[in-house]
Enzyme design. Structure first.
Site, PDB file in Angstrom:
ATOM      1  CB  ILE A  52      -0.936   0.004   1.232  1.00  0.00           C
ATOM      2  CG1 ILE A  52      -1.719  -1.305   1.309  1.00  0.00           C
ATOM      3  CG2 ILE A  52      -1.863   1.217   1.188  1.00  0.00           C
ATOM      4  CD1 ILE A  52      -2.450  -1.708   0.057  1.00  0.00           C
ATOM      5  CG  ASP A  68      -5.405  -1.368  12.948  1.00  0.00           C
ATOM      6  OD1 ASP A  68      -4.295  -1.406  12.374  1.00  0.00           O
ATOM      7  OD2 ASP A  68      -5.542  -1.474  14.190  1.00  0.00           O
ATOM      8  CD  GLU A  94       3.212  -0.737   4.687  1.00  0.00           C
ATOM      9  OE1 GLU A  94       4.212  -0.165   4.257  1.00  0.00           O
ATOM     10  OE2 GLU A  94       3.093  -1.061   5.883  1.00  0.00           O
TER      11      GLU A  94
END
Length: 185
Positions: A52, A68, A94
């Site tokens: 990400i 989260d 991530e």
């Protein structure tokens, strides 16, 4: 009761607590199995390494509870868009991996790029209701038959992922065969 407890412990040992996806340990075991299967029976296989973009900024700007929620939302999106035979794992922070058995490289790139585009159109909100964007970068590798070691597959996927980040993020790149087999350069 004992059997149910054993099943619960088995489930916990192979899944990521936050997202419910498989964990790194399970993904590595399955990748080892896939490389052995590929060497023995041939066929097309693919591995995607996904990260990400700017996730630290999401946590720093919007807080860890929002981070989260973003990870859970992304996990749900990825799960909903892959085949039942694919294996999706959160391997840390991530980072995610998708193992795709019986998948041609160009098809794997298309699947991951579709995921990238879908994520880009997804709506994310912080606790105050403010909307923000989330994108991903990914490296995809494919192989047929005799595969390099699991370690080399992971290294090639990571190298390609970080090349995608260096080239501007929010993109999916295909690994070079020289990344998988440097001795063939």
């Amino acid at each position: 009761e004992q059997k149910r407890l054993e099943q619960r412990l088995e489930h916990l040992s192979v899944t990521d607590e936050l997202t419910g996806l498989y964990n790194r340990r399970h993904m590595l075991a399955r990748l080892d199995e896939m490389t052995s299967e590929s060497a023995r029976y041939g066929g097309d296989y693919a591995l995607a390494s996904i990260d990400i973009d700017f996730f630290k900024t999401i946590n720093d700007s919007h807080g860890h509870p929002t981070g989260d929620r973003v990870l859970r939302q992304i996990a749900d999106l990825l799960k909903s868009r892959i085949r039942r035979t694919d294996l999706l794992a959160r391997t840390g922070g991530e980072e995610f991996f998708i193992l795709m058995p019986h998948t041609r490289t160009e098809d794997a790139v298309q699947v991951v790029d579709d995921l990238r585009q879908r994520l880009q159109s997804e709506t994310f909100r912080n606790d105050a209701g403010d909307v923000f964007d989330v994108t991903l970068s990914a490296g995809v590798i494919g192989w047929q038959g005799l595969a390099p070691t699991t370690r080399r597959l992971l290294a090639a996927a990571d190298k390609t992922l970080y090349r995608a980040k260096r080239e501007g993020r929010n993109r999916v790149l295909l690994a070079n065969q020289s990344d998988l087999f440097p001795e063939r350069k």
